[in-house]
Scaffold this active site. Structure first.
Site, PDB file in Angstrom:
ATOM      1  N   ASP A 288       0.751  -9.147  -6.764  1.00 40.28           N
ATOM      2  CA  ASP A 288       0.688  -9.174  -5.571  1.00 40.28           C
ATOM      3  C   ASP A 288       1.020 -10.214  -5.009  1.00 40.28           C
ATOM      4  OD1 ASP A 288      -1.559  -9.311  -3.512  1.00 40.28           O
ATOM      5  OD2 ASP A 288      -3.422  -9.859  -5.018  1.00 40.28           O
TER       6      ASP A 288
HETATM    7  C1  BGC Z   1      -3.860  -8.934  -1.634  1.00 45.53           C
HETATM    8  C2  BGC Z   1      -3.937  -7.518  -2.081  1.00 45.53           C
HETATM    9  C3  BGC Z   1      -3.013  -7.208  -0.895  1.00 45.53           C
HETATM   10  C4  BGC Z   1      -1.674  -7.663  -0.219  1.00 45.53           C
HETATM   11  C5  BGC Z   1      -1.142  -7.369   0.732  1.00 45.53           C
HETATM   12  C6  BGC Z   1      -3.045  -9.543  -1.029  1.00 45.53           C
HETATM   13  O1  BGC Z   1      -3.484 -10.441  -0.528  1.00 45.53           O
HETATM   14  O2  BGC Z   1      -4.796  -9.699  -2.723  1.00 45.53           O
HETATM   15  O3  BGC Z   1      -4.982  -6.602  -2.167  1.00 45.53           O
HETATM   16  O4  BGC Z   1      -2.849  -5.066  -1.112  1.00 45.53           O
HETATM   17  O5  BGC Z   1      -2.487  -8.699  -0.231  1.00 45.53           O
HETATM   18  O6  BGC Z   1      -2.216  -7.838   1.778  1.00 45.53           O
END
Ligand code: BGC
Length: 772
Positions: A288
């Site tokens: 993530d």
């Molecule tokens: C989120 C993800 C997301 C990623 C990219 C993160 O803060 O937890 O779900 O895909 O950002 O934007």
């Protein structure tokens, strides 16, 4: 004074003295060593299952790479694209790079795309075919825009915590329903040559303390640790991920939280053990955004790709190979997994340029127009319609029949005044009161929000309907205690329950909206409440009000929200949504699972601990165990017709079954024999009412020594009045098994299994006993 102590010394101290060691604050994570067992080395991808040819191509590709090129493939770069994450290309080998973009409910932060119904809404449809079609059309939008990897859908959080801020991004609190719908979504999206990245692996059940950081006292605290036992992990949280790997997802996103005190993106038990060994995952693990917290340790634990960029890897990877802390074959495995995924989806030919359809800012020319293609329209609308769950309808209130005067109230009835291209829902990760007061809530906040081509708000669709019927409409969207024309045939009140990434919710209802609803009901004899709820919304303050005659959980329908709800209100569509969670009579009925764990002032304050001590007993499993009567049971929803159940038949496919699945080569998804079908169960459903409707027959099993009942089958059938349909459920070995932590395998116990079929988890007219 802070003391650094080990677990052993603490235990000894507790054993040898009675004084309060509990006050001593843990300052070193060495205290937790052993909580998450080490699993090394990281399994190399083998090309198992249908990955063989992708691996042959990927290995040939990787053989031509320099060390620098390999390293570059393992982390994102700041790029000139609008993608949420970008891997740079290797032009000399014809690799264009990869564009990864949010999210699982539609493309976020760009133009000319559609806002699809969100996860919880799709969960409420209980419709496999519709879910797959939605996936196909969404996947096509990602492809047209040059996005190789959809960052989603989410199956974690599952919904353990009722107030969880991101529960709405996923389908349901039940692993079986979630697993079935993630399977269909992956098939749909990937049929378009777009990869899914299933997130967030794993036990990412709360937003509170999801990141490490400075606490209120200025001390550095780690992210929350989800402490979870092996059985619960397998039977609940891993279950939908298993379905995702089985369906062929090439990417899994590891989460921000820690699991058993080891960060999810460097947890060898999770990545090397569960995912890459037990589930035979052939794709890559991507962090993530910002979830990497160590260098070579994370690579050796099974992390393959870091987003949006890595502070830890780069040339440290090759240095680690030189100094012996990492095998060269591990780096090769990381890049092979990434490149094999590109080949697995057939993205090497005919794929639009990297993020080419997504402008970096609004002044850039728009290059890819994909919004509201004629073919997608009916699926967009149908998905929006079927996630509406009617829970109260007395005195024949609905469907409406050409009312003379309809009065409309509430801040959620009209389109938001401003949309921001970059944010989908016009705001991002804002801690807000429980309701979003500036317009209708068609999706949730944060990275799971999506971008609408337009918003057909409830009032817009009601105006069109009024034109057709010659109805007079009156409205007041701003007053909390509006004047109501007493001659109104009915009053509609639109409210919402807001949720966003970044924060957990602050309650399951809000006083402003409850007062608004009650004020209208006090003056209007037929008050219909529509709630756009991004998660569980309680109705205890007013549900028994004698003037509240109909209530709809409208969830998050996407851009066709108004059209969809008006189709339901006027009976053009018969409500067929069913709750994918339990609605309690009062907040305290959720017990310890109401709120997230908040790092207290205990000895673990620098290492917040969330103990999943309830095991598999969440949502309806917990209500059943505690004998608490819900207001609306898991699976509940009304229709404008009625359905009768009869004729339950069970046929076993064999007379004897082994206790454990026969040994077999692991394929993506695990031991293929887990998916052997064991039993077929049939039932007859009759439409005993006067209009056509869709019923959602549900099958529950009580597995010996397990929860009272667990969902293990569902269908959705359309039946004309007076007619019957036969539904058939095929149950697999996994469906009847429990995780045996000692044997480290799925155990099929000998014994009696109660089988129930019916309308929801508490209304099960058919039952029988199956002996295995
Ligand atoms: C989120 C993800 C997301 C990623 C990219 C993160 O803060 O937890 O779900 O895909 O950002 O934007």
């Amino acid at each position: 004074m802070l003391l650094s102590i080990t677990k052993t010394s603490l235990l000894l101290a507790v054993a040898c003295s009675s004084f309060a060691v509990a006050e001593e604050i843990i300052t070193s994570d060495s205290y937790f060593y052993g909580d998450s067992p080490p699993v090394y080395p990281s399994p190399r991808g083998s090309g198992a299952g249908d990955w063989a040819s992708a691996y042959v191509k990927a290995k040939a590709f990787v053989a031509k790479l320099s060390d620098d090129e390999k390293v570059n493939l393992t982390a994102g770069v700041t790029s000139t694209t609008a993608c949420s994450g970008t891997i740079q290309g290797i032009p000399r080998l014809g690799f264009p790079g990869l564009c990864l973009n949010d999210a699982g409910n539609g493309l976020r932060g760009t133009n000319y795309v559609n806002s699809w119904a969100s996860g919880v809404h799709v969960g409420a449809t209980w419709n496999r075919d519709l879910t797959k079609k939605r996936g196909e059309y969404m996947g096509n939008e990602f492809r047209t825009k040059g996005v190789h990897v959809m960052l989603g859908p989410s199956v974690g959080p599952l919904g353990r915590v009722a107030e969880g801020g991101r529960n709405w991004e996923a389908f349901s609190v039940d692993p079986y329903l979630t697993g079935a719908l993630i399977y269909e979504t992956i098939e749909g999206v990937q049929s378009q040559g777009v990869a899914t990245s299933i997130k967030h692996f794993i036990a990412n059940e709360q937003e509170t303390d999801r990141h490490p950081g400075t606490n209120d006292e200025g001390q550095y605290a780690e992210a929350v640790s989800s402490n979870i036992d092996d059985k619960t992990m397998h039977e609940l949280y891993l279950w939908p991920f298993q379905d995702a790997v089985h369906a062929g997802t090439p990417s899994i996103m590891c989460s921000y939280n820690r699991v058993n005190n080891s960060y999810a993106c460097q947890n060898s038990k999770l990545l090397n053990g569960l995912l890459k060994t037990e589930l035979g995952f052939q794709g890559y693990v991507v962090s993530d955004w910002g979830a990497q917290h160590s260098g070579i340790a994370s690579a050796n634990a099974g992390l393959d790709l870091v987003m949006p960029s890595s502070d830890f890897w780069g040339h440290n990877l090759t240095n680690a190979i030189t100094n012996g802390t990492m095998e060269a074959s591990r780096l090769n495995d990381m890049v092979t997994r990434i490149i094999a995924s590109w080949y697995y989806l057939g993205q090497e030919s005919g794929f639009p340029g990297l993020g080419s359809g997504m402008p970096i800012n609004v002044s850039q020319p728009h290059q890819a127009v994909v919004a509201t293609r004629p073919a997608a329209k009916s699926t967009l609308l149908q998905a929006a319609v079927e996630g509406h769950v009617l829970v109260k309808n007395i005195r024949n209130t609905l469907p409406l029949k050409s009312p003379r005067l309809l009065s409309v109230f509430g801040y959620d009835a009209y389109a938001p005044s401003k949309l921001q291209l970059s944010q989908g829902f016009g705001f991002l990760e804002i801690k807000s009161p429980e309701a979003y007061m500036n317009g209708t809530q068609y999706t949730g906040g944060g990275s799971g929000g999506n971008s609408p081509a337009y918003i057909d708000a409830p009032i817009d669709a009601l105006q069109r309907q009024a034109y057709e019927d010659g109805t007079t409409l009156q409205w007041d969207f701003s007053s909390q205690d509006p004047a109501v024309d007493y001659t109104s045939d009915a009053c509609l009140v639109f409210v919402n329950a807001y949720a966003t990434e970044g924060f957990d919710r602050q309650g399951l209802s809000d006083p402003y909206s409850d007062a608004l609803i009650t004020n209208v009901a006090n003056k209007c004899k037929s008050t219909i409440v529509v709630i756009h709820n991004a998660g569980i919304r309680l109705v205890d303050k007013w549900i028994d009000h004698s003037n509240i005659t109909a209530v709809i959980y409208a969830h998050l329908p996407g851009q066709d929200t108004g059209r969809a709800v008006v189709d339901i209100l006027y009976g053009r569509s018969n409500p067929s949504g069913r709750l994918p969670y339990t609605v309690a009579k009062k907040e305290s009925d959720y017990g310890g699972l109401l709120q997230p764990t908040v790092g207290g002032n205990d000895k673990f304050k620098l290492f917040p601990q969330s103990d999943f001590s309830e095991g598999v007993y969440i949502d309806y499993r917990a209500f059943d165990k505690a004998g608490i009567e819900p207001l609306y049971a898991f699976g509940f929803g009304l229709s404008y017709t009625t359905f009768d159940y009869s004729n339950l038949k069970v046929s076993k496919h064999n007379s004897r079954y082994s206790a454990y699945p026969p040994k077999a080569s692991i394929i993506p998804g695990g031991n293929p024999r887990l998916f052997d079908s064991l039993v077929t169960i049939k039932a007859t459903i009759k439409n005993s009412g006067r209009v056509e409707g869709q019923e959602v027959p549900q099958l529950y099993v009580s597995i010996p020594h397990g929860p009272k009942r667990q969902l293990r089958g569902f269908d959705k059938v359309s039946i004309k009045p007076g007619k019957s349909a036969t539904v058939s459920f095929t149950l697999t070995r996994r469906d009847f098994s429990t995780w045996d932590a000692n044997a480290q395998d799925w155990l099929l116990q000998k014994g009696q299994y109660n089988i129930y079929v019916g309308r929801n988890s508490r209304d099960l007219p058919l039952s029988t006993v199956l002996t295995i």
